[in-house]
Design a protein around this motif. Structure first.
Motif, PDB file in Angstrom:
ATOM      1  N   GLU A  78       0.827  -1.216   0.000  1.00 35.41           N
ATOM      2  CA  GLU A  78       0.000   0.000   0.000  1.00 35.41           C
ATOM      3  C   GLU A  78       0.856   1.260   0.000  1.00 35.41           C
ATOM      4  O   GLU A  78       1.703   1.466   0.856  1.00 35.41           O
ATOM      5  CB  GLU A  78      -0.936  -0.017   1.212  1.00 35.41           C
ATOM      6  N   ILE A 118      -1.841  -3.178  -6.312  1.00 28.46           N
ATOM      7  CA  ILE A 118      -3.033  -2.464  -5.851  1.00 28.46           C
ATOM      8  C   ILE A 118      -4.118  -3.481  -5.517  1.00 28.46           C
ATOM      9  O   ILE A 118      -4.624  -4.180  -6.402  1.00 28.46           O
ATOM     10  CB  ILE A 118      -3.545  -1.480  -6.914  1.00 28.46           C
ATOM     11  N   GLU A 120      -7.899  -4.338  -3.494  1.00 29.59           N
ATOM     12  CA  GLU A 120      -9.146  -3.658  -3.155  1.00 29.59           C
ATOM     13  C   GLU A 120     -10.175  -4.654  -2.642  1.00 29.59           C
ATOM     14  O   GLU A 120      -9.997  -5.875  -2.760  1.00 29.59           O
ATOM     15  CB  GLU A 120      -9.708  -2.917  -4.369  1.00 29.59           C
ATOM     16  N   ARG A 127      -9.782   0.628  -1.376  1.00 29.05           N
ATOM     17  CA  ARG A 127      -8.381   0.262  -1.486  1.00 29.05           C
ATOM     18  C   ARG A 127      -7.574   0.708  -0.267  1.00 29.05           C
ATOM     19  O   ARG A 127      -8.046   1.491   0.551  1.00 29.05           O
ATOM     20  CB  ARG A 127      -7.758   0.891  -2.741  1.00 29.05           C
ATOM     21  N   ASN A 133      -9.259  -5.595   2.066  1.00 28.57           N
ATOM     22  CA  ASN A 133      -9.046  -5.951   0.660  1.00 28.57           C
ATOM     23  C   ASN A 133      -9.008  -7.457   0.478  1.00 28.57           C
ATOM     24  O   ASN A 133      -8.376  -8.173   1.260  1.00 28.57           O
ATOM     25  CB  ASN A 133      -7.751  -5.328   0.151  1.00 28.57           C
TER      26      ASN A 133
END
Length: 289
Positions: A78, A118, A120, A127, A133
């Motif tokens: 992240e 990335i 989510e 996100r 996530n």
């Protein structure tokens, strides 16, 4: 990371509470810099000269090899991003580029090459919440050597292919084409006509950022239970915002032969393609002209 080391030193070193001797921060910073420059091998293929039929375009091929033993960039995904920054200079002025770090942001041009994971939450697209996530939206991080296919760790991109021995490739190769403006080409033609050196200075860097400005802004917005988000934002503001680290770098002078020179005149007998093919990593030498 260097950002966080600077923040901790400012708060707890001699300039802050003086609880920790500055020598420990200096030692940590030196170790961080040494480790960072061992993560990736950079190789750039660039023409020795350009001109003639390709007078207005300068091609580059950039190759990155992951040496880290983890996906690159490594660690907590992240807010972290690695990217390739390319810049061409004429007389000290930028005439082309890709992924340049400007005003605390990565240039979002069509050729920019970013490496990031990335994740989510599938139900609402939320996100940057590790516990919420549940799937990867994108994972362009370079696989480490020996990574076998597995739904938990497979890249979420079409950049990488399986090798003949069944592992994910730990190499990414990127081809660039940089068009020169009419003004830039005119300046180079004038130099050639006057018998003066006509060269473009090309720089390629692999940059890494542990906390993007967007991620820090989200931490500030999402934190409604205490003032830690504000403290973090203030701490970063005091050091000038997030500062990227250069993991590897290459540079060279590429000569311009004039817009009227026939295609291929810049090729040399011993090199054929007339290319720089120089590796830049801590294991080898940095590229030069």
């Amino acid at each position: 990371h260097l950002d966080l080391t600077s923040i901790l030193q400012k708060n707890y070193g001699s300039a802050g509470s003086d609880e920790i001797d500055d020598v420990f921060f200096d030692t940590t910073r030196a170790a961080q810099e040494a480790i960072a420059t061992q993560a990736v091998a950079l190789t750039v293929d660039a023409p020795m000269t350009f001109g003639g039929a390709r007078a207005a375009t300068l091609p580059l091929t950039v190759r990155l090899e992951n040496l880290s033993g983890h996906k690159l960039p490594t660690g907590y995904s992240e807010g972290r991003v690695m990217w390739i920054e390319v810049e061409g200079l004429l007389n000290g002025e930028t005439v082309f580029g890709s992924g340049r770090w400007r005003d605390n942001a990565i240039e979002a041009d069509e050729q920019v090459r970013r490496y990031e994971g990335i994740a989510e939450r599938l139900s609402d697209g939320r996100r940057n919440h590790l516990l919420l996530n549940d799937h990867w939206r994108l994972d362009t991080r370079i696989p480490p050597k020996g990574l076998t296919p597995d739904p938990e760790t497979d890249p979420i991109t079409d950049r990488y292919a399986l090798t003949s021995d069944g592992y994910w490739s730990s190499v990414d190769t990127v081809a660039y084409e940089f068009a020169l403006s009419d003004e830039t080409q005119a300046l180079l033609d004038e130099a050639v006509a006057a018998g003066q050196p006509a060269t473009v200075e090309v720089h390629v860097r692999v940059r890494y950022l542990i906390n993007t400005p967007a991620y820090l802004a989200q931490l500030l917005e999402d934190n409604v239970t205490n003032l830690e988000g504000e403290r973090l934002a203030t701490a970063y503001a005091e050091i000038g915002g997030p500062q990227p680290v250069t993991l590897a770098a290459w540079s060279a002078l590429v000569g311009y032969t004039g817009s009227d020179e026939p295609s291929g005149a810049g090729e040399s007998e011993d090199q054929g393609c007339g290319c720089h093919a120089v590796s830049a990593s801590t294991r080898g030498s940095r590229g030069g002209g």
